[in-house]
Design a protein around this motif. Structure first.
Motif, mmCIF file in Angstrom:
data_model
loop_
_atom_site.group_PDB
_atom_site.id
_atom_site.type_symbol
_atom_site.label_atom_id
_atom_site.label_comp_id
_atom_site.label_asym_id
_atom_site.label_seq_id
_atom_site.Cartn_x
_atom_site.Cartn_y
_atom_site.Cartn_z
ATOM 1 N N SER A 304 0.855 -1.189 0.000
ATOM 2 C CA SER A 304 0.000 0.000 0.000
ATOM 3 C C SER A 304 0.886 1.232 0.000
ATOM 4 C CB SER A 304 -0.911 0.021 1.236
ATOM 5 O OG SER A 304 -1.792 -1.070 1.244
ATOM 6 N N TYR A 305 0.319 2.350 -0.470
ATOM 7 C CA TYR A 305 1.049 3.614 -0.475
ATOM 8 C C TYR A 305 0.257 4.648 0.317
ATOM 9 C CZ TYR A 305 3.749 1.413 -4.152
ATOM 10 O OH TYR A 305 4.538 0.536 -4.863
ATOM 11 N N ASP A 306 0.912 5.221 1.323
ATOM 12 C CA ASP A 306 0.317 6.282 2.135
ATOM 13 C C ASP A 306 0.800 7.628 1.615
ATOM 14 O OD1 ASP A 306 -0.881 4.387 3.718
ATOM 15 O OD2 ASP A 306 0.651 4.457 5.289
ATOM 16 N N TYR A 307 -0.141 8.550 1.408
ATOM 17 C CA TYR A 307 0.183 9.892 0.930
ATOM 18 C C TYR A 307 -0.032 10.870 2.075
ATOM 19 C CZ TYR A 307 0.158 7.867 -3.740
ATOM 20 O OH TYR A 307 0.440 7.093 -4.847
ATOM 21 N N LEU A 308 0.997 11.639 2.395
ATOM 22 C CA LEU A 308 0.949 12.552 3.527
ATOM 23 C C LEU A 308 1.269 13.970 3.081
ATOM 24 C CD1 LEU A 308 2.491 9.695 4.510
ATOM 25 C CD2 LEU A 308 2.273 10.835 6.701
ATOM 26 N N THR A 309 0.702 14.925 3.813
ATOM 27 C CA THR A 309 1.037 16.331 3.614
ATOM 28 C C THR A 309 1.746 16.833 4.863
ATOM 29 O OG1 THR A 309 -0.897 16.677 2.210
ATOM 30 C CG2 THR A 309 0.139 18.634 3.146
ATOM 31 N N THR A 310 2.870 17.499 4.677
ATOM 32 C CA THR A 310 3.642 18.014 5.804
ATOM 33 C C THR A 310 3.164 19.424 6.160
ATOM 34 O OG1 THR A 310 5.363 19.141 4.514
ATOM 35 C CG2 THR A 310 5.609 16.747 4.854
ATOM 36 N N PRO A 311 3.501 19.924 7.338
ATOM 37 C CA PRO A 311 3.101 21.290 7.726
ATOM 38 C C PRO A 311 3.656 22.345 6.780
ATOM 39 C CG PRO A 311 3.946 20.069 9.617
ATOM 40 C CD PRO A 311 4.220 19.234 8.426
#
Length: 353
Positions: A304-311
Motif C-alpha cells: 500500500s502507499y500512504d500519501y501525507l502532507t507536511t506542515p
C-alpha cells in the motif's frame, strides 16, 4: 553482432540544438535503454543512430564502421516502432519476409529465416493469419520478427509497447528480455517508462533536455544517483524530497518537525540549504501527536502507499506492507534510518557524497 559508439553527437534544427555533445559507448550484445521524460531527446538520439535523422556534428560508429553519413539502409540496423506498420493484406509469414523478398533473397532463404524468427517469437501457429486476426501483442511480435529476419547488427526499439494495455506490456517485456538472451544481439530501447528501463536494461542512459544525466546499470542508478533528477526519475514511486538546513553536522528538516538527520557525507557550510531524499520503502508511519497528516492510502494488495502532507506543504509517499492500516486523516510520525537518506545540494541539486 557489434556495439555502438557516439562521440560528441549533436543534433540541431536550424539554430535550435536538441542533442548536446553526447558521448556514449554501448558494448557488443548489451541491452541499453534510453529513458527520460517526453521531449528529452531519446527518440531523436535513436533515430540518429538509425540514420533517420542527420547528425549535425560528432560521430556515430557501429562496430568499427563510421556510419555518421551513411544512409539508414547501409547501417546494418533494424528498427521496431511504436506503430506495428504491418501490411493488412499480407499474412504474418509474408509480412515477416517482405523486406528480404524486396531485396531479392531466394525463397528458400526467406522461408528458413522466417521459420527461425517465428520459432523464437512463438508465432508458428499464426503464420497464415493476417494482422486483423492478431492481438496487439502478437502484432508487435510480428514487427519484431520482421526485424529479426534481416539479421541486423543492432536492434533499435522506439517505445514498442506504448500501444499495448498494461497486461500485454508486462507480457511483451518478458518476451523482449527472453529474445535478447536467446539471440544475444546489441539492442537499444527507448521508453519514458522507468519500470521498463529497470526490468530490461543492462545499461540505462538517463536523458534530460538532450543531455546525458547519468549512465549505469539499473541498480547503480537506483542506489547511487548523481543528482536529484536521476534520483527522482529512477524508482517507483519516486523518491521523496524535503528541504533542510545544515546545522551541527547534520541536516534539520522542518517538514519532519525539525528532525535532525545525521550523516557522514560532506555537507556544505552551516546554514546552507540541502534537499533530503527519502525512498518510500525506507519510511514507516505510526500514529502520533504530530502535525503530519495521512491524507490517502492506496491499497494494491501486498503493498500500500500512504500519501501525507507536511506542515510545510511538501508531499510524502510511504510504502507499507501488511494488513494493518491507519485511518485517513490520522496524525502520524515518520520513522526511517538516517543511513537511508540521500542529500543533494540545494542550489545545484547535485548529490552530496
Amino acid at each position: 553482432m557489434t556495439g555502438v559508439t557516439l562521440a560528441k553527437a549533436v543534433k540541431k534544427y536550424g539554430d535550435v540544438q536538441v542533442i548536446h555533445d553526447v558521448d556514449l559507448t554501448i558494448e557488443d550484445g548489451e541491452f541499453c535503454v534510453f529513458v527520460g521524460p517526453s521531449g528529452c531527446g531519446k527518440s531523436t538520439l535513436l533515430r540518429m543512430i538509425a540514420g533517420l535523422e542527420e547528425t549535425s556534428d560528432g560521430q556515430i560508429h557501429i562496430g568499427a564502421r563510421d556510419v555518421t553519413d551513411l544512409d539508414a539502409a547501409d547501417r546494418g540496423v533494424a528498427m521496431v516502432f511504436q506503430s506495428y506498420a504491418l501490411y493488412p493484406h499480407m499474412t504474418v509469414e509474408e509480412n515477416m519476409g517482405f523486406g528480404l523478398k524486396m531485396n531479392g533473397h531466394p525463397k528458400s532463404e526467406i522461408k528458413e529465416k522466417v521459420a527461425e524468427a517465428s520459432r523464437i517469437l512463438k508465432l508458428d501457429q499464426y503464420l497464415k493469419r493476417k494482422p486483423k486476426a492478431l492481438s496487439g501483442g502478437q502484432r508487435q511480435r510480428v514487427a519484431i520478427g520482421r526485424a529479426i529476419v534481416r539479421g541486423p547488427e543492432v536492434f533499435l526499439f522506439d517505445e514498442p509497447l506504448s500501444n499495448l494495455d498494461a497486461e500485454l506490456r508486462v507480457d511483451m517485456r518478458v518476451e523482449i528480455a527472453r529474445l535478447h538472451k536467446e539471440i544475444g544481439a546489441t539492442m537499444i530501447y527507448v521508453t519514458h517508462d522507468q519500470v521498463e528501463a529497470m526490468t530490461l536494461a543492462d545499461k540505462i542512459v538517463v536523458l534530460r533536455a538532450g543531455r546525458v544525466e547519468q549512465v549505469g546499470s539499473p541498480m547503480d542508478l537506483y542506489s547511487d544517483p548523481d543528482n536529484r533528477f536521476v534520483a527522482g526519475f529512477i524508482g517507483s514511486p519516486s523518491m521523496n524530497f524535503l528541504e533542510g538546513t545544515v546545522q551541527g553536522g547534520g541536516v534539520v528538516v522542518p517538514a519532519l518537525e525539525n528532525r535532525r538527520v545525521g550523516t557522514s557525507v560532506s555537507l556544505p557550510s552551516e546554514g546552507s540549504k540541502v534537499l533530503v531524499g527519502l525512498r518510500p520503502q525506507h519510511l514507516s508511519v505510526l500514529a502520533a501527536d504530530s502535525s503530519l497528516i495521512l491524507d490517502l492510502r492506496e491499497r494494491l494488495g501486498g503493498v500500500s502507499y500512504d500519501y501525507l502532507t507536511t506542515p510545510t506543504g511538501e508531499k510524502l509517499i510511504v510504502e507499507t506492507r501488511g494488513d494493518e492500516a491507519l485511518p485517513e486523516g490520522t496524525a502520524v510520525a515518520i520513522n526511517f534510518d538516517d543511513a537511508d537518506a540521500y542529500f543533494f545540494d540545494g542550489a545545484t541539486e547535485q548529490r552530496l557524497r
